[in-house]
Motif scaffolding. Structure first.
Motif, PDB file in Angstrom:
ATOM      1  N   TYR A   1       0.836  -1.095   0.037  1.00 30.50           N
ATOM      2  CA  TYR A   1       0.110  -0.002   0.001  1.00 30.50           C
ATOM      3  C   TYR A   1       0.855   1.339   0.081  1.00 30.50           C
ATOM      4  O   TYR A   1       1.625   1.570   0.847  1.00 30.50           O
ATOM      5  N   GLU A   2       0.484   2.270  -0.816  1.00 32.51           N
ATOM      6  CA  GLU A   2       1.268   3.482  -0.834  1.00 32.51           C
ATOM      7  C   GLU A   2       0.230   4.475  -0.346  1.00 32.51           C
ATOM      8  O   GLU A   2      -0.793   4.912  -0.971  1.00 32.51           O
ATOM      9  N   ARG A   3       0.544   5.326   0.642  1.00 32.80           N
ATOM     10  CA  ARG A   3      -0.183   6.042   1.309  1.00 32.80           C
ATOM     11  C   ARG A   3      -0.203   7.634   0.365  1.00 32.80           C
ATOM     12  O   ARG A   3       0.476   7.730  -0.285  1.00 32.80           O
ATOM     13  N   HIS A   4      -1.163   8.290   0.716  1.00 35.27           N
ATOM     14  CA  HIS A   4      -1.310   9.657   0.348  1.00 35.27           C
ATOM     15  C   HIS A   4      -0.325  10.441   0.601  1.00 35.27           C
ATOM     16  O   HIS A   4       0.227  10.428   1.707  1.00 35.27           O
TER      17      HIS A   4
ATOM     18  N   GLY B   1       2.822  11.805   3.859  1.00 34.90           N
ATOM     19  CA  GLY B   1       4.291  11.388   3.522  1.00 34.90           C
ATOM     20  C   GLY B   1       5.386  12.011   4.501  1.00 34.90           C
ATOM     21  O   GLY B   1       5.071  12.868   5.287  1.00 34.90           O
TER      22      GLY B   1
ATOM     23  N   GLU C   1      -7.072   8.408   3.642  1.00 32.55           N
ATOM     24  CA  GLU C   1      -6.524   7.314   3.084  1.00 32.55           C
ATOM     25  C   GLU C   1      -7.778   6.698   2.389  1.00 32.55           C
ATOM     26  O   GLU C   1      -7.261   6.016   1.357  1.00 32.55           O
TER      27      GLU C   1
ATOM     28  N   GLY D   1      -1.663   5.286   7.420  1.00 32.08           N
ATOM     29  CA  GLY D   1      -1.751   4.257   6.350  1.00 32.08           C
ATOM     30  C   GLY D   1      -2.780   3.108   6.597  1.00 32.08           C
ATOM     31  O   GLY D   1      -3.908   3.451   7.001  1.00 32.08           O
TER      32      GLY D   1
END
Length: 324
Positions: A19-22, A26, A43, A155
């Motif tokens: 999974y790549e978070r918004h 960051g 998310e 996340g």
């Protein structure tokens, strides 16, 4: 909806490891998290393929509430108008794992307040050490394997085993006076999901409405007066008192305007650059004030608060000009 051969049920078929978070969560952000409720909506909207920045005009009306800054949330009517997602309270009258599995199986899901004591992603704060309620969005559950996948904080995570039994209060007796958790149903079939320029145009109208809801006076002036009264108690108190105060005040308002700056830039482009720059001054000033408070040494907060008040006034003046 995705269903695995093992019988687990998943709304989106996600993998925590991939999974790549918004980017709002960051590592380059000053505040990588906002608050538990807003973070999970960011998310979730990101995970379904939409842009969460569109709903984040909700941060602009934040106010100093006497002993804390507004605990901001995207307004349910805005979430529905932008993404076709309806959020409303539901009755937790059955075992939660059953309800969660049924709702996910029907293409919906549940927002539920769980105890961070059993959430492994809070290892740096409350996992296994403190009982703190926190909102999560369930994405997948396997009742046989006792695993839950969920959005929380910055996340998407998984828990299982003893944590699964603990978070759902299974396997041992609990006091009868413990209240059931607050739960909400999250439906994805409440309307059309806006995309592209249509989404941006709708967000611009919401931005205009949210900017008009800002406090009638400068809230940092009231915050400064309150801080002057509270400061001796903070300096005399323990570290926990500082952390509680900082979360409710400088951290809350700092995270609000960091998101606000990104929202204004996304909605207005270059026209919003000056307003976003002033909002980022609030972010920097909030962090600086937080560090000074953390030292727990006597200091004069007036210059820092005056700079924050000036940035707030200038930011909204720039925003009004950009909105015409």
């Amino acid at each position: 909806m995705a269903t695995t051969p093992a019988g687990s049920v998943s709304l989106l078929g996600l993998d925590p490891a991939a999974y790549e978070r918004h980017f709002l969560h960051g590592p380059d952000r000053d505040y990588a998290e906002t608050n538990c409720y807003t973070d999970i909506l960011i998310e979730f909207v990101h995970a379904i393929g939409s842009e969460p920045l569109a709903m984040m005009g909700c941060v602009l009306p934040v106010d100093f509430e006497g002993d804390q800054w507004t605990f901001f949330k995207p307004r349910p009517e805005d979430v529905e108008a932008l993404y076709g997602i309806d959020i409303h309270e539901m009755q937790p009258y059955r075992p939660l794992p059953e309800q969660i599995a049924e709702q996910i199986g029907a293409g919906r899901t549940v927002i539920v307040e769980l105890d961070s004591f059993h959430l492994p992603d809070t290892a740096a704060t409350s996992y296994g050490t403190a009982h703190v309620k926190s909102s999560v969005i369930a994405e997948a559950i396997d009742r046989e394997a006792e695993t839950l996948r969920y959005f929380h904080g910055d996340g998407y995570f998984e828990l299982g085993g003893e944590d699964y039994r603990g978070v759902f209060r299974l396997g041992r007796e609990y006091p009868g006076d413990v209240l059931p958790p607050y739960t909400e149903l999250l439906r994805l079939d409440a309307g059309s999901r806006l995309e592209g320029e249509e989404l941006r145009a709708a967000a611009r109208e919401l931005l205009r409405a949210q900017a008009a809801r800002r406090p009638a006076d400068n809230p940092f002036e009231r915050f400064g007066a309150g801080l002057a009264v509270e400061l001796p108690n903070l300096l005399a108190g323990d570290a926990q008192r500082y952390h509680d105060y900082a979360f409710a005040t400088v951290r809350m308002v700092g995270s609000a305007f960091e998101v606000g700056a990104s929202h204004v830039e996304w909605v207005l482009g270059e026209a919003g650059a000056s307003a976003a720059e002033r909002m980022r001054e609030i972010v920097t000033g909030s962090k600086t004030l937080s560090f000074k408070l953390a030292r727990r040494r006597e200091f004069d907060p007036a210059p820092a608060v005056e700079a924050l008040a000036s940035a707030w006034s200038a930011g909204f003046a720039e925003l009004d000009r950009a909105l015409g």
